[in-house]
Design an enzyme around this catalytic site. Structure first.
Site, PDB file in Angstrom:
ATOM      1  N   GLU A 220      36.708 -19.494   1.317  1.00 16.86           N
ATOM      2  CA  GLU A 220      37.988 -20.130   1.511  1.00 16.86           C
ATOM      3  C   GLU A 220      38.911 -19.032   1.504  1.00 16.86           C
ATOM      4  O   GLU A 220      39.724 -19.139   0.310  1.00 16.86           O
ATOM      5  CB  GLU A 220      38.075 -21.369   0.877  1.00 16.86           C
ATOM      6  CG  GLU A 220      36.983 -22.334   1.162  1.00 16.86           C
ATOM      7  CD  GLU A 220      37.141 -23.747   0.270  1.00 16.86           C
ATOM      8  OE1 GLU A 220      36.458 -24.766   0.608  1.00 16.86           O
ATOM      9  OE2 GLU A 220      37.790 -23.467  -0.904  1.00 16.86           O
TER      10      GLU A 220
ATOM     11  N   GLU B 165      30.769 -26.748   3.744  1.00 18.18           N
ATOM     12  CA  GLU B 165      31.011 -27.617   2.625  1.00 18.18           C
ATOM     13  C   GLU B 165      31.787 -28.929   3.068  1.00 18.18           C
ATOM     14  O   GLU B 165      32.906 -29.087   3.565  1.00 18.18           O
ATOM     15  CB  GLU B 165      31.993 -26.971   1.571  1.00 18.18           C
ATOM     16  CG  GLU B 165      31.442 -25.939   0.783  1.00 18.18           C
ATOM     17  CD  GLU B 165      32.371 -25.372  -0.162  1.00 18.18           C
ATOM     18  OE1 GLU B 165      33.371 -26.361  -0.587  1.00 18.18           O
ATOM     19  OE2 GLU B 165      32.709 -24.295  -0.687  1.00 18.18           O
TER      20      GLU B 165
END
Length: 1029
Positions: free
Chosen positions: A204, A294
């Site tokens: 991320e 995710e």
């Protein structure tokens, strides 16, 4: 086959009629195949063709695979023998992959420790044994609610400038770690017969500014040039379109998405269901599979939060049902839920926003017990495993959309509540099978709605159900309605409004298992084969239709007992059950080599075996094998109660064993074997001892007169690499990590020669969110401060009582602070320590010397290499090893006396005391018991101003904050807790105020199962004499 009635017990199907129908049906499929059969060009990274992809799915060894995965962090369960337990529970739920992040292996510059629970090879070995692939996410940055997002803590102090960017200092810090990851992973890739399927790059991030992308490019180059050949992936935190292409872009882009966010306070309140996933995929890499590395599998909770029971309401099985199938509707063919098993953020693992428990409301509880989310995952994942045609689907469109570009006319929803339902139509371009994912138009609605569906099929447009009253959704539900669905060797479903749980071949029979809620109607139209029997029930109706198909309608109230055999013949078995009964069934893979078995992957479904059985009843089925030439089915698994057993197995099976014990089975009719599994009476033998015989010693000698800190580290740095500099002072930097103390409790001692004018001290202390710091002048307690802001800064003036000051002498200001962990995100290099200091008063002196002490040895020389760098802190009891098994409490090394934990500290004063006791457990062999330690009767926030650290056999497995909460119960796994022997239990009690506190602690049994993965070895090194404490 005209006039079939529910009362008919036997039927013979015309083979001539069926042959004719098959020809017609095949003709329709030939047309579809001719139009759509060509696959898009496959892509690879040019390093291997073992793993490839197109716009639909991954290919592994030339087979399409729907990646359905769950997250698990091995460091949050530091007992390697229990990793197999988690993996087997994942596989039992139908998952084919797990995601795992790394960390805690690089405690100091140039020091790498991949031993014990930090080792990667036991992870790979257990995954291979269980038959589950690994998506490795080793960082260096992992986020994951860990301190500094998983970065080696020393790097937050020693790296110059920013981390995670293309600089010499950062590259020098992380590259040796990655080299060790490569060395451990390279021989375990799927290209070598190992379980590692994908490897994620960092976590991320943003592609700008340019040095960020250059860091990713360097990281990828290091993996590529040193032998990592499986695809590299990335996870974008939201629809930001980062690293899709350009510098640093990996092979596969993924989208992280948490639609219900991370606040469990609203309980069952939901956010809207996203409807733009397909459109986003088209804009963010339509030549690659839509990947959700995710997707929300639960939620973390925070200090003072509502607790994980509220999280279970917000992200429970209904959330999975609606949101995960909505991902399917977006044509996602790669999904991992974060977390599937959360575990425990023991020691100093966690970041400041979370407490010890990382239960996450995942499908497997922190205790390792299963709950209804595991059931729902199994119902979904076994459908995916059973449905090869669902691996390749085109997104056709949505119903009930105002946007004409995404609305379709071939599928429509009508009926009483047709305007309240929403459907997405997917179709396999090769075989024409259709899938309509239906849910409420308002995905958050809890209303009960009913409707009918028009769906294309090989028999033209069908209005379904055709005989049952309607399709129904009871609130937050979703369903996949199929058309032209095939199963087994020759089974054909024209349509089904009942959900499909299992479809395949068992022995010589094609088996279809469908299910639905008991208060709803369901309908499946299929071609029945062979001579067989039907269900004898007034709630089940059979009607012939569409030339050779039989429509079976199951009306509401069909009975809660569960399983119905709708059709049983030597060639076909069709089962129906209510939703709850379905969850009691398991479909373990049976190892049986095929022509396509991949060497090294013999235990993996699809790539090693396509053989299975159905087993109903047990708490868990871990694995199944055929023995005695296929005549005996050997099952292994777990029981919590005695239960009826139902088995669907090959015709050759005549006997069943359970965990090695013979089980009497009989022909239950309808092609089922039935028996009974009786749990051993020893399950009631487990005794939960009381925690008695406590001993106590003071653990804060640092505030006593005459304490000698001359061997402590002098805190005299005047510069720092930590991002946020000091707020005020005399130029000295008092950040713990700059002196080797990057976690847990840290003690500071500031010396000054008092002039007599000092009236107080102005201090700014940063320990992260929810931290606390207590301050003493000489041996007099001044006050405790805390802060709950994201910054974690607390500033206060600490007035000096006149009697506490000693003019003309050396005075000591002692600060005990609780380091709650470093931040994630942009402030990993967190400013933990005393950010500002000044003595107050006209003519006040200055501090002459500051000294600091954290865990013994700091990050370079800490003594406990098994439990690791984050286990201990700077309390005297920890430095001296009082928490370790075998410390001689009756020796002169410490002044222990008898005192119950509930008595608190002597005199009700502020300070720190250490309490220790022992307990013996005797859990019988063959049982898996789950224990927790519970403070204050389970009261989340009693309001008492104390903090307590729980030590179990030397492992710091809990931080209790009595005036904040919410965690009062701390699960401790077998291996940390010795289930067959002695245990040392310690509590470091920090009383924050001059107020008596009376905490209680008891051991509780969360659950016990007969079964498990076998004996668990305890690796709890005992006390040895320490120096320099």
């Amino acid at each position: 086959m005209p006039g079939i009635q529910a009362s008919v017990r036997t039927m013979q199907l015309s083979h001539h009629a069926l042959w004719g129908i098959n020809v017609l049906f095949a003709s329709a499929l030939v047309y579809l195949t001719a139009v759509y059969a060509t696959d898009p060009p496959r892509k690879s990274n040019g390093l291997t063709d073992v793993v490839q992809w197109d716009n639909y799915t991954l290919f592994l060894h030339d087979q399409r695979m729907f990646l359905y995965s769950g997250e698990f962090h091995t460091f949050r369960l530091p007992v390697p023998e229990l990793w197999l337990d988690i993996f087997q529970k994942m596989v039992a739920a139908g998952l084919n992959a797990l995601e795992n992040v790394g960390g805690l292996t690089n405690p100091a510059p140039g020091v790498f420790d991949f031993n014990d629970w930090r080792a990667l090879q036991p992870l790979f070995d257990a995954a291979k044994l269980a038959g589950i692939f690994v998506v490795l996410r080793p960082g260096p940055y992992i986020n994951a609610e860990t301190t500094a997002g998983g970065l080696a803590l020393w790097s937050t102090s020693l790296v110059e400038g920013a981390v995670r960017t293309n600089t010499t200092s950062w590259n020098t810090a992380y590259q040796p770690y990655v080299s060790h990851i490569i060395d451990a992973t390279k021989p375990n890739q799927v290209t070598q017969g190992g379980p590692v399927l994908l490897l994620q790059i960092d976590n991320e991030y943003s592609q700008t500014p340019a040095p960020n992308a250059e860091y990713f490019a360097d990281l990828e180059e290091q993996y590529r040039t040193n032998g990592i050949v499986v695809p590299l992936t990335y996870n974008d935190p939201g629809e930001r379109m980062q690293f899709i292409n350009g510098t640093g872009a990996p092979d596969l882009y993924g989208l992280d998405f948490y639609p219900n966010n991370f606040n469990c306070t609203p309980g069952a309140l939901w956010n809207p269901v996203p409807t733009n996933f397909h459109q986003y995929h088209l804009s963010a890499g339509p030549d690659r599979p839509f990947y959700l590395p995710e997707f929300q599998g639960g939620s973390d909770d925070y200090w003072g939060g509502p607790g994980y029971e509220r999280c279970r309401e917000r992200v429970g099985p209904d959330f999975e049902d609606v949101f995960y199938k909505n991902n399917w509707a977006g044509n996602a063919k790669m999904q991992s839920v974060y977390m599937f098993y959360g575990g425990t953020s023991w020691g100093g693992i966690t970041y400041p926003g979370a407490y010890t428990s990382y239960d996450y409301a995942g499908a497997i509880k922190e205790t390792r017990l299963l709950w209804e989310k595991h059931d729902e995952m199994k119902r979904q994942a076994l459908f995916l495993r059973s449905s090869p045609s669902f691996r390749k689907t085109d997104w056709i469109g949505d119903t009930n959309k105002t946007d004409a570009s995404t609305r379709i006319s071939s599928v429509s929803i009508t009926g009483e509540d047709g305007d309240k339902a929403f459907g997405t139509y997917l179709r396999n371009p090769d075989d024409g099978s259709g899938f309509v994912v239906v849910r409420q138009l308002d995905g958050t609605s809890t209303d009960r709605i009913s409707f009918k569906l028009t769906i294309p099929s090989s028999r033209g447009s069908l209005d379904i159900p055709q005989h049952a009253p309607s399709i129904e959704l009871n609130g937050r539900q979703s369903r996949v309605i199929v058309a032209d669905y095939t199963f087994g060797s020759s089974g054909t479903v024209l349509y089904s409004t009942a959900s499909i749980f299992f479809a395949g071949t068992i022995g010589k029979r094609d088996v279809l298992f469908v299910f639905g809620d008991v208060d709803q109607s369901h309908e499946v139209s299929l071609r029945l084969s062979g001579y067989g029997t039907v269900a004898k029930s007034a709630r089940v109706h059979y009607t012939s239709s569409h030339g050779g198909f039989t429509t079976v309608s199951v009306l509401p109230g069909f009975g809660s007992k569960g399983l119905l055999t709708l059709w049983s013949s030597p060639t076909q078995l069709v089962l129906f059950a209510n939703t709850v009964t379905t969850a009691a069934f398991w479909a373990p893979a049976v190892r049986a080599p095929t022509a396509n078995t991949v060497p090294g992957l013999e235990t993996f479904w699809q790539f090693g075996t396509n053989s299975t059985v159905l087993v109903g009843g047990p708490y868990l089925v871990r694995n199944a094998t055929l023995e005695d030439g296929g005549h005996t089915l050997a099952l292994r698994g777990d029981l919590n109660v005695s239960i009826p057993l139902t088995v669907v197995a090959p015709e050759s099976v005549r006997a069943v064993t359970w965990n090695g014990r013979h089980i009497a089975v009989r022909d239950g009719g309808g092609g089922l074997l039935q028996g009974r599994l009786d749990v051993s009476p020893n399950i009631k033998r487990v005794k939960v001892p009381k925690l008695i015989g406590w001993k106590f010693a003071d653990s804060l000698p640092e505030v006593k007169d005459g304490y000698d800190d001359s061997k402590w580290i002098v805190a005299d740095h005047t510069s720092t690499n930590i991002t946020i500099g000091p707020a005020f002072g005399d130029g000295r930097v008092l950040y713990g990590c700059d002196y080797g103390f990057c976690e847990n409790n840290i003690i500071w001692r500031g010396h000054f020669n008092a002039t007599g004018s000092e009236t107080g001290a102005n201090l700014t202390i940063n320990g992260g969110t929810a931290h606390a710091a207590s301050v003493w002048l000489n041996d007099v307690f001044l006050d405790t401060i805390s802060d709950f802001s994201a910054a974690g800064d607390a500033n206060a003036l600490f007035p000096f009582p006149p009697a506490a000051l000693r003019p003309g002498q050396d005075n000591v200001l002692t600060v005990l602070q609780d380091h709650m962990g470093n931040d994630e995100g942009q402030n990993q290099k967190s400013d933990r320590g005393i950010r500002g200091f000044a003595l107050v008063g006209h003519g006040a002196a200055n501090f002459s010397t500051w000294r600091v002490q954290g865990k013994l040895g700091g990050y370079t020389s800490f003594p406990d290499r098994v439990r690791g760098v984050l286990n201990e802190g700077g309390l005297f009891a920890e430095r001296a090893g009082w928490h370790l098994p075998g410390f001689p409490t009756d020796s002169s090394l410490a002044n222990f006396t008898k005192r119950d934990l509930s008595s608190g500290l002597p005199g009700g004063h502020a300070g720190v005391g250490f309490f220790v006791t022992t307990l013996d457990l005797d859990v019988p062999e063959g049982f898996d018991a789950m224990f927790s330690f519970e403070f204050d009767g389970g009261t989340p926030k009693p309001g008492a101003p104390y903090r307590a650290l729980l030590f179990v056999n030397g492992w710091k497995f809990g931080k209790r904050v009595g005036n904040v909460g919410p965690q009062a119960r701390f699960p401790v796994p077998s291996g940390i807790l010795n289930h067959r022997g002695a245990n040392t239990i310690g509590v470091a009690l920090w009383a924050l105020e001059e107020t008596a506190v009376h905490p209680t602690l008891e051991l509780v049994l969360d659950g016990i199962l007969e079964g498990g993965v076998g004996p668990i070895t305890a690796n709890n090194p005992g006390w040895t004499a320490r120096s320099g404490v």
